[in-house]
Design a protein around this motif. Structure first.
Motif, PDB file in Angstrom:
ATOM      1  N   ILE A  57     -23.347  10.291  -1.999  1.00 20.97           N
ATOM      2  CA  ILE A  57     -23.790   9.121  -2.760  1.00 20.97           C
ATOM      3  C   ILE A  57     -22.738   8.662  -3.781  1.00 20.97           C
ATOM      4  CG2 ILE A  57     -26.252   9.599  -2.421  1.00 20.97           C
ATOM      5  CD1 ILE A  57     -25.311  10.511  -5.739  1.00 20.97           C
ATOM      6  N   ASN A  58     -21.645   9.412  -3.907  1.00 19.96           N
ATOM      7  CA  ASN A  58     -20.576   9.061  -4.851  1.00 19.96           C
ATOM      8  C   ASN A  58     -19.380   9.932  -4.460  1.00 19.96           C
ATOM      9  OD1 ASN A  58     -19.082   8.281  -7.170  1.00 19.96           O
ATOM     10  ND2 ASN A  58     -20.941   8.234  -8.431  1.00 19.96           N
ATOM     11  N   ASN A  59     -18.225   9.704  -5.095  1.00 14.55           N
ATOM     12  CA  ASN A  59     -17.094  10.603  -4.843  1.00 14.55           C
ATOM     13  C   ASN A  59     -17.295  11.945  -5.544  1.00 14.55           C
ATOM     14  OD1 ASN A  59     -15.718   8.728  -3.311  1.00 14.55           O
ATOM     15  ND2 ASN A  59     -14.313   8.108  -4.944  1.00 14.55           N
ATOM     16  N   TYR A  60     -18.012  11.910  -6.638  1.00 10.64           N
ATOM     17  CA  TYR A  60     -18.320  13.113  -7.440  1.00 10.64           C
ATOM     18  C   TYR A  60     -19.770  12.996  -7.880  1.00 10.64           C
ATOM     19  CZ  TYR A  60     -13.239  13.026  -8.073  1.00 10.64           C
ATOM     20  OH  TYR A  60     -11.893  12.993  -7.864  1.00 10.64           O
TER      21      TYR A  60
ATOM     22  N   PHE B 235     -20.656  18.204  -6.386  1.00  8.92           N
ATOM     23  CA  PHE B 235     -19.856  17.730  -5.240  1.00  8.92           C
ATOM     24  C   PHE B 235     -18.571  17.090  -5.747  1.00  8.92           C
ATOM     25  CE2 PHE B 235     -18.354  14.372  -2.450  1.00  8.92           C
ATOM     26  CZ  PHE B 235     -18.313  15.015  -1.214  1.00  8.92           C
ATOM     27  N   THR B 236     -17.455  17.450  -5.112  1.00 17.65           N
ATOM     28  CA  THR B 236     -16.179  16.767  -5.378  1.00 17.65           C
ATOM     29  C   THR B 236     -15.559  16.408  -4.026  1.00 17.65           C
ATOM     30  OG1 THR B 236     -14.682  18.651  -5.203  1.00 17.65           O
ATOM     31  CG2 THR B 236     -15.798  18.347  -7.336  1.00 17.65           C
ATOM     32  N   MET B 237     -14.432  15.716  -4.079  1.00 17.47           N
ATOM     33  CA  MET B 237     -13.780  15.321  -2.824  1.00 17.47           C
ATOM     34  C   MET B 237     -13.199  16.533  -2.090  1.00 17.47           C
ATOM     35  SD  MET B 237     -12.254  11.543  -3.418  1.00 17.47           S
ATOM     36  CE  MET B 237     -11.440  11.489  -4.974  1.00 17.47           C
ATOM     37  N   ALA B 238     -13.294  17.706  -2.701  1.00 19.78           N
ATOM     38  CA  ALA B 238     -12.806  18.914  -2.015  1.00 19.78           C
ATOM     39  C   ALA B 238     -13.969  19.779  -1.526  1.00 19.78           C
ATOM     40  CB  ALA B 238     -11.908  19.711  -2.963  1.00 19.78           C
ATOM     41  N   SER B 239     -15.216  19.274  -1.591  1.00 24.37           N
ATOM     42  CA  SER B 239     -16.374  20.077  -1.161  1.00 24.37           C
ATOM     43  C   SER B 239     -16.555  19.979   0.351  1.00 24.37           C
ATOM     44  CB  SER B 239     -17.655  19.580  -1.842  1.00 24.37           C
ATOM     45  OG  SER B 239     -17.536  19.673  -3.240  1.00 24.37           O
ATOM     46  N   HIS B 240     -16.431  21.108   1.014  1.00 23.93           N
ATOM     47  CA  HIS B 240     -16.552  21.102   2.478  1.00 23.93           C
ATOM     48  C   HIS B 240     -17.772  21.865   2.983  1.00 23.93           C
ATOM     49  CE1 HIS B 240     -11.937  20.610   2.218  1.00 23.93           C
ATOM     50  NE2 HIS B 240     -12.527  19.428   2.225  1.00 23.93           N
ATOM     51  N   GLU B 241     -18.662  22.277   2.072  1.00 27.56           N
ATOM     52  CA  GLU B 241     -19.861  22.990   2.534  1.00 27.56           C
ATOM     53  C   GLU B 241     -20.773  22.000   3.245  1.00 27.56           C
ATOM     54  OE1 GLU B 241     -18.735  22.811  -0.646  1.00 27.56           O
ATOM     55  OE2 GLU B 241     -19.565  24.480  -1.823  1.00 27.56           O
TER      56      GLU B 241
ATOM     57  N   ASP C  93     -23.494  13.492 -21.766  1.00 29.17           N
ATOM     58  CA  ASP C  93     -23.835  14.267 -20.562  1.00 29.17           C
ATOM     59  C   ASP C  93     -25.016  13.696 -19.771  1.00 29.17           C
ATOM     60  OD1 ASP C  93     -25.654  14.998 -22.421  1.00 29.17           O
ATOM     61  OD2 ASP C  93     -25.604  17.149 -21.972  1.00 29.17           O
ATOM     62  N   TRP C  94     -25.572  12.604 -20.221  1.00 25.58           N
ATOM     63  CA  TRP C  94     -26.567  11.916 -19.383  1.00 25.58           C
ATOM     64  C   TRP C  94     -25.859  11.041 -18.345  1.00 25.58           C
ATOM     65  CZ3 TRP C  94     -30.217   9.006 -23.339  1.00 25.58           C
ATOM     66  CH2 TRP C  94     -30.687   9.926 -24.313  1.00 25.58           C
ATOM     67  N   VAL C  95     -24.621  10.692 -18.682  1.00 29.04           N
ATOM     68  CA  VAL C  95     -23.888   9.715 -17.863  1.00 29.04           C
ATOM     69  C   VAL C  95     -23.124  10.469 -16.769  1.00 29.04           C
ATOM     70  CG1 VAL C  95     -22.198   7.844 -17.897  1.00 29.04           C
ATOM     71  CG2 VAL C  95     -23.695   8.204 -19.872  1.00 29.04           C
ATOM     72  N   LEU C  96     -23.594  10.370 -15.534  1.00 26.07           N
ATOM     73  CA  LEU C  96     -23.024  11.155 -14.438  1.00 26.07           C
ATOM     74  C   LEU C  96     -21.868  10.445 -13.773  1.00 26.07           C
ATOM     75  CD1 LEU C  96     -26.366  12.476 -12.960  1.00 26.07           C
ATOM     76  CD2 LEU C  96     -24.897  13.502 -14.699  1.00 26.07           C
ATOM     77  N   SER C  97     -21.837   9.134 -13.886  1.00 22.60           N
ATOM     78  CA  SER C  97     -20.667   8.387 -13.445  1.00 22.60           C
ATOM     79  C   SER C  97     -20.683   7.101 -14.257  1.00 22.60           C
ATOM     80  CB  SER C  97     -20.721   8.195 -11.929  1.00 22.60           C
ATOM     81  OG  SER C  97     -20.867   6.877 -11.557  1.00 22.60           O
ATOM     82  N   MET C  98     -19.481   6.626 -14.595  1.00 25.08           N
ATOM     83  CA  MET C  98     -19.398   5.590 -15.624  1.00 25.08           C
ATOM     84  C   MET C  98     -19.040   4.224 -15.075  1.00 25.08           C
ATOM     85  SD  MET C  98     -19.316   5.579 -19.102  1.00 25.08           S
ATOM     86  CE  MET C  98     -18.466   6.960 -19.802  1.00 25.08           C
ATOM     87  N   THR C  99     -17.987   4.200 -14.266  1.00 25.93           N
ATOM     88  CA  THR C  99     -17.503   2.876 -13.919  1.00 25.93           C
ATOM     89  C   THR C  99     -16.845   2.836 -12.560  1.00 25.93           C
ATOM     90  OG1 THR C  99     -16.399   0.974 -14.935  1.00 25.93           O
ATOM     91  CG2 THR C  99     -15.174   3.037 -14.983  1.00 25.93           C
ATOM     92  N   PRO C 100     -17.016   1.798 -11.765  1.00 24.92           N
ATOM     93  CA  PRO C 100     -17.926   0.677 -11.976  1.00 24.92           C
ATOM     94  C   PRO C 100     -19.390   1.054 -11.716  1.00 24.92           C
ATOM     95  CG  PRO C 100     -16.226   0.128 -10.360  1.00 24.92           C
ATOM     96  CD  PRO C 100     -16.167   1.604 -10.570  1.00 24.92           C
ATOM     97  N   LEU C 101     -19.619   2.254 -11.158  1.00 23.63           N
ATOM     98  CA  LEU C 101     -21.002   2.645 -10.881  1.00 23.63           C
ATOM     99  C   LEU C 101     -21.509   3.450 -12.070  1.00 23.63           C
ATOM    100  CD1 LEU C 101     -23.418   2.930  -8.961  1.00 23.63           C
ATOM    101  CD2 LEU C 101     -22.338   4.986  -8.061  1.00 23.63           C
TER     102      LEU C 101
ATOM    103  N   TYR D 136     -32.711  12.102  -3.445  1.00 24.51           N
ATOM    104  CA  TYR D 136     -32.897  12.782  -4.734  1.00 24.51           C
ATOM    105  C   TYR D 136     -31.578  12.964  -5.466  1.00 24.51           C
ATOM    106  CZ  TYR D 136     -30.909  17.074  -2.890  1.00 24.51           C
ATOM    107  OH  TYR D 136     -30.041  17.988  -2.387  1.00 24.51           O
ATOM    108  N   ARG D 137     -30.462  12.863  -4.741  1.00 21.48           N
ATOM    109  CA  ARG D 137     -29.154  13.026  -5.411  1.00 21.48           C
ATOM    110  C   ARG D 137     -28.768  11.788  -6.220  1.00 21.48           C
ATOM    111  NH1 ARG D 137     -25.843  15.385  -0.160  1.00 21.48           N
ATOM    112  NH2 ARG D 137     -27.022  17.324   0.028  1.00 21.48           N
ATOM    113  N   ILE D 138     -29.345  10.634  -5.877  1.00 19.42           N
ATOM    114  CA  ILE D 138     -29.011   9.399  -6.612  1.00 19.42           C
ATOM    115  C   ILE D 138     -29.678   9.470  -7.986  1.00 19.42           C
ATOM    116  CG2 ILE D 138     -29.207   6.874  -6.654  1.00 19.42           C
ATOM    117  CD1 ILE D 138     -29.360   6.962  -3.549  1.00 19.42           C
ATOM    118  N   PRO D 139     -28.904   9.383  -9.060  1.00 18.06           N
ATOM    119  CA  PRO D 139     -29.502   9.460 -10.399  1.00 18.06           C
ATOM    120  C   PRO D 139     -30.537   8.355 -10.605  1.00 18.06           C
ATOM    121  CG  PRO D 139     -27.125   9.732 -10.521  1.00 18.06           C
ATOM    122  CD  PRO D 139     -27.437   9.273  -9.118  1.00 18.06           C
TER     123      PRO D 139
END
Ligand code: AMP
Ligand code: ZN
Ligand code: ZN
Length: 502
Positions: free
Chosen positions: A145-148, A158-164, A318-326, A377-380
């Motif tokens: 749902i996002n890059n991170y 999750f990061t761009m290096a997560s392969h599980e 710490d409420w802000v899980l991603s800032m910009t542009p999303l 459920y992963r989407i904030p």
């Protein structure tokens, strides 16, 4: 989202590829008597042999006389259909007019492209979009749902290096392929290093991501597959390039550095074409060149600072899980989500927050449904949409804000990217209305004769963009009175075959 309308003169000539292929509309014709039937069959078989010869030896793009339906060009050298799916990251629609780009324009001129570009999924970010292209699913269904992003249940990140494999839902094309006995190879693609179904990123056919591998080496590796014995040649291949996204972030979409980057991409396409031509297989390979999203300039102090909302609501970092542009916010459980949204919007509309009118907050379930961004459920729970080119920050700073960004609403044309396809299944010089990238999965599944996994693309889409399959064994279905590749006048009482029956 509605497809962009054609501009006058853009419209492709109506070919059979645009028409439904079902037999249901055809008037059933009377069966010829047995003698005349046998004569017809003999006659048409002779014609068929002649026409298949003509087809095989005819120059490809000349219209074939009296052809009832344009069909795919026959493959000359390769025994099976092959697709190379190429991504040029952040190749905004329109970049292809920044310079002559002879190789890309060769593919456009002799292939099929999207009129006003390919529509990315929301959020218009790299990982969500690449995985939508590979699975035909919206991010809410494929889970990226996002890059991170954090998983709100496990707390894992999750990061761009997560392969599980737990992160990566749905079935990407390389899995669909190998699970149906079709060889696949990936030269980088988000999700390709993940173990799933019969795919375990095999050494011979899967590269682990390393952004420093020169682009030339990537192209040459793909070409190397064509030197393998034919049963080892992958039928589906991915090839990924970081440019021009990389430059776009640094300098925005209108800088000479972008022109240089797209010229370099064009050279890579030229290198691929040359290598395929040298092996005599260029016309046999379906090349699909796409991007994941576009790019927009972010200069001119188009900024919104969340600290200015303090009189209405004090947002914790710490409420802000991603800032910009999303802008994605998960407040603590003791706060009412609707209260947070209302207070933020009140502040943003008060006229007292700089550029506040360019940001609007939503409960995720209240987002426009065309964004397909709520049912996971992963989407904030709280999402903010910003106007094109605006950025959101916690506080004012002296940072250099000039550059480029993506991630915005996929309705913005600046977020559109390219779709350019060339090969036996794509009509030359054809322009189709723009479409969403979730349609690509079914197109590739159709070219490779694979049973598609359930996805968000439309099952009928491939018929609107692909030439019907070419059958080199002309089929005569006596019972159903069907001809395939019948190029001459049909005997009375016979109907033209549906190519899928060949
Ligand atoms: P974005 O931040 O959305 O612009 O993402 C683009 C960046 O994603 C590229 O510059 C790469 O650094 C990274 N990237 C692309 N593909 C992969 C991959 N398969 N694995 C890890 N990182 C990748
Ligand atoms: Zn990207
Ligand atoms: Zn980017």
């Amino acid at each position: 989202m509605a497809a962009a309308p054609f501009a006058a003169g853009d419209s492709p000539s109506p070919t059979a590829a645009l028409l439904p292929h079902s037999h249901s509309g055809a008037t059933p014709s009377p069966r010829p008597s047995s003698t005349s039937s046998r004569l017809h069959i003999l006659l048409t078989a002779a014609l068929a042999i002649t026409t298949s010869y003509l087809l095989l030896h005819h120059h490809h793009r000349t219209p074939l006389s009296a052809a009832p339906a344009a069909t795919a060009r026959p493959q000359v050298k390769l025994e099976k259909p092959v697709v190379i799916l190429i991504s040029s990251d952040g190749f905004r629609f329109g970049y292809h007019h920044k310079a002559p780009l002879p190789h890309i324009h060769r593919l456009i001129g002799n292939g099929t492209s999207a009129a006003t570009g390919l529509i990315p999924v929301f959020p218009t970010l790299t990982f969500p979009n690449h995985y939508s292209i590979a699975t035909g699913l919206y991010p809410s269904s494929h889970g990226i749902i996002n890059n991170y992003f954090p998983d709100p249940i496990s707390g894992d990140y999750f990061t761009m290096a997560s392969h599980e494999s737990k992160w990566w839902l749905g079935e990407p094309l390389w899995v669909t392929a190998v699970d149906q006995g079709i060889q696949a190879a990936t030269y980088f693609w988000p999700g390709s290093e993940v173990k799933k179904g019969g795919w375990d990123c095999p050494e011979k056919y899967c590269r682990h991501y390393n952004g420093s591998v020169p682009f030339e080496e990537r192209v040459d590796s793909i070409l190397g597959y064509f030197d393998l014995p034919s049963d080892e040649l992958p039928q589906f291949m991915t090839l990924y390039f970081e440019d021009p996204d990389h430059q776009g972030h640094q300098v925005g979409p209108d800088d000479p550095a972008i022109t240089e980057a797209v010229e370099h991409m064009d050279e890579m396409i030229g290198r691929l074409i040359d290598g395929l031509e040298a092996r005599g297989v260029f016309e046999d390979v379906n090349i699909i060149l796409v991007g994941d999203h576009g790019m927009v300039g972010t200069c001119d102090k188009k900024l919104v600072f969340l600290e200015e909302l303090a009189p209405w609501i004090e947002l914790e970092k710490d409420w802000v899980l991603s800032m910009t542009p999303l802008l994605a916010i998960r407040p603590p459980d003791d706060l009412l989500l609707q209260d947070v949204v209302s207070k933020m919007n009140e502040g943003l509309r008060s006229g007292k927050v700089e550029n506040g009118e360019y940001l609007r907050m939503y409960l995720k379930e209240d987002l426009p449904s065309r964004l397909h961004y709520s049912e996971n459920y992963r989407i904030p729970p709280i999402i903010g949409l910003v106007e094109e080119g605006y950025k959101v920050e916690m506080k004012r700073s002296n940072k250099n804000e000039c550059g480029g960004a993506h991630g915005y609403d996929n309705a913005f044309f600046s977020m559109r990217t390219i779709f350019i396809a060339h090969g036996p299944r794509f009509e030359g010089g054809r322009v189709v209305p723009s479409f969403e990238n979730v349609e690509i999965y079914n197109v590739i599944a159709s070219i490779l004769n694979m049973e598609p996994a359930p996805n968000n693309g439309s099952a009928s889409f491939p018929d609107t963009i692909l030439l019907p399959k070419f059958c080199d064994n002309v089929a005569i279905f006596q019972e159903e009175q069907v001809y395939c590749n019948q190029l001459q006048e049909l005997p009375a009482g016979y109907s033209v075959g549906n190519n899928s029956q060949c």
